[in-house]
Design an enzyme around this catalytic site. Structure first.
Site, PDB file in Angstrom:
ATOM      1  N   LYS A 160       0.850  -1.188   0.000  1.00  0.00           N
ATOM      2  CA  LYS A 160       0.000   0.000   0.000  1.00  0.00           C
ATOM      3  C   LYS A 160       0.884   1.236   0.000  1.00  0.00           C
ATOM      4  O   LYS A 160       1.689   1.446   0.926  1.00  0.00           O
ATOM      5  CB  LYS A 160      -0.895  -0.016   1.234  1.00  0.00           C
ATOM      6  N   LYS A 208      -2.178  -1.515  -3.938  1.00  0.00           N
ATOM      7  CA  LYS A 208      -3.070  -0.357  -3.874  1.00  0.00           C
ATOM      8  C   LYS A 208      -2.247   0.913  -3.919  1.00  0.00           C
ATOM      9  O   LYS A 208      -1.270   1.008  -3.174  1.00  0.00           O
ATOM     10  CB  LYS A 208      -3.845  -0.451  -2.567  1.00  0.00           C
TER      11      LYS A 208
HETATM   12  C1  PBG Z   1      -7.477   3.140   5.602  1.00  0.00           C
HETATM   13  C2  PBG Z   1      -7.718   3.101   4.130  1.00  0.00           C
HETATM   14  C3  PBG Z   1      -7.566   4.107   3.173  1.00  0.00           C
HETATM   15  C4  PBG Z   1      -8.033   3.585   1.976  1.00  0.00           C
HETATM   16  C5  PBG Z   1      -8.425   2.284   2.214  1.00  0.00           C
HETATM   17  N1  PBG Z   1      -8.212   1.989   3.546  1.00  0.00           N
HETATM   18  C6  PBG Z   1      -7.122   5.520   3.319  1.00  0.00           C
HETATM   19  C7  PBG Z   1      -5.735   5.835   3.682  1.00  0.00           C
HETATM   20  O1  PBG Z   1      -4.866   4.982   3.817  1.00  0.00           O
HETATM   21  O2  PBG Z   1      -5.539   7.021   3.905  1.00  0.00           O
HETATM   22  C8  PBG Z   1      -8.115   4.328   0.670  1.00  0.00           C
HETATM   23  C9  PBG Z   1      -9.112   3.781  -0.290  1.00  0.00           C
HETATM   24  C10 PBG Z   1      -9.451   4.684  -1.415  1.00  0.00           C
HETATM   25  O3  PBG Z   1      -8.830   5.751  -1.638  1.00  0.00           O
HETATM   26  O4  PBG Z   1     -10.395   4.344  -2.139  1.00  0.00           O
HETATM   27  N2  PBG Z   1      -6.168   3.180   5.989  1.00  0.00           N
END
Ligand code: PBG
Length: 323
Positions: free
Chosen positions: A195, A248
């Site tokens: 991520k 992601k």
């Molecule tokens: C929680 C999380 C996030 C997303 C998914 N889980 C936000 C972040 O990390 O700030 C983002 C998903 C999206 O942008 O569609 N940590």
């Protein structure tokens, strides 16, 4: 060489184009993210994500039925609690907003797979994905203890799959242990293994009210410049017990999806995030892009890069287009 080779022969009509097509998008591999907030009878539009809503747990029942009807097998739940605190305690309450939502979906549409996001950022008053020390650093080892509690509370409420998205080290292992100790050894973990610290999460943070109150997430999410690090992250999560790994965002990281797909045998998921959704929506609303064609082209490219399943806010549009 030309004129012996004429690749256009295989593009001359739709029948032959379909016959030689290498990549297929299937509704049965799509996951639809849903935002759930406290309250009753609520279906509140999210400004930065046209067509997406924050639902109260009771209002989710209709969405759940429609999702099954559309042929989408799974949803991914994000909770927005009424109250936040510095420890994110709302995340593991027995009657927390996600826990209520799981039960309400399971009552309405038992066949719908409910995947639950495990993170603290929606539940902490400072908006970070873990708890802070006196210098405002996110404490890794204390945070993963809480995450294990969150995962267990989701399992007890009836979650079908646990998806930790916090990017703390060691969280997959501690979650796996907590689940196993409580008799949930068959509950799979879908790990946000890779991520990135991405600006494409902007609309999500508006939707979930989870933007960090200060600083950023660079000390736990990955540097967009790195791909070898992605392989390490995926390897560690697999060793700790992740059943499915995720990359992601998706579209700006197709090379990373391909690298992970080549390296590992585990099923691979990609998340087409909120910013990827908002870009297409905004350009289409301005008449600058053809929405359906862009949705299908982007999803096809994510599959072609090597993803098996895709989390996308376009899930229902895609199912509609495919049928
Ligand atoms: C929680 C999380 C996030 C997303 C998914 N889980 C936000 C972040 O990390 O700030 C983002 C998903 C999206 O942008 O569609 N940590």
């Amino acid at each position: 060489m030309f004129p012996e080779h004429r690749p256009r022969r295989l593009r001359s009509n739709n029948t032959i184009r379909k016959m030689v097509r290498e990549t297929h998008v299937l509704a049965e591999q799509l996951i639809f993210p849903l935002f759930v907030r406290e309250g009753k009878g609520i279906c509140e539009p999210i400004a930065a994500m046209p067509g997406q809503y924050r639902y109260s747990p009771d209002a989710l029942t209709q969405v759940a039925k429609d999702t099954v009807e559309a042929g989408i097998p799974a949803v991914l739940l994000f909770g927005i609690p009424a109250k936040k605190d510095s420890y994110g305690t709302g995340a593991h309450k027995r009657d927390g907003v996600v826990q209520q939502a799981i039960r309400s979906i399971k009552d309405a549409a038992p066949e719908l797979m409910v995947i639950t996001d495990v993170c603290l950022c929606e539940y902490t008053d400072h908006g970070h994905c873990g708890i802070l020390d006196e210098n405002n650093n996110v404490m890794n080892d204390d945070t993963i203890e809480i995450l294990a509690k969150v995962a267990l509370s989701h399992a007890k409420a009836g979650s079908d799959m646990i998806a930790p998205s916090d990017m703390m080290d060691g969280r997959v292992g501690i979650i796996r242990d907590a689940l196993d100790e409580s008799g949930f050894e068959n509950l799979p973990i879908l790990s946000y293994a890779v991520k990135y610290a991405s600006a494409f999460y902007g609309p999500f943070r508006e939707a979930a009210g989870s933007a960090p109150a200060f600083g950023n997430r660079l000390a736990y999410q990955m540097d967009p410049a790195n791909v070898r690090e992605a392989l390490r992250e995926a390897r560690f999560d697999i060793e700790e017990g992740a059943d499915i790994i995720m990359v992601k965002p998706a579209l700006p990281y197709l090379d990373v999806i391909r690298a992970i797909a080549d390296e590992f045998d585990e099923p691979l998921c990609a998340y087409q995030v909120s910013g990827e959704y908002a870009m297409i929506k905004a350009a289409a609303a301005s008449g600058w892009l053809a929405e359906e064609a862009c949705i299908m082209e982007s999803i096809t490219s994510i599959k072609r890069a090597g993803a098996d399943m895709i989390i996308t806010y376009f899930a229902r549009e895609i199912a509609e287009i495919l049928s």
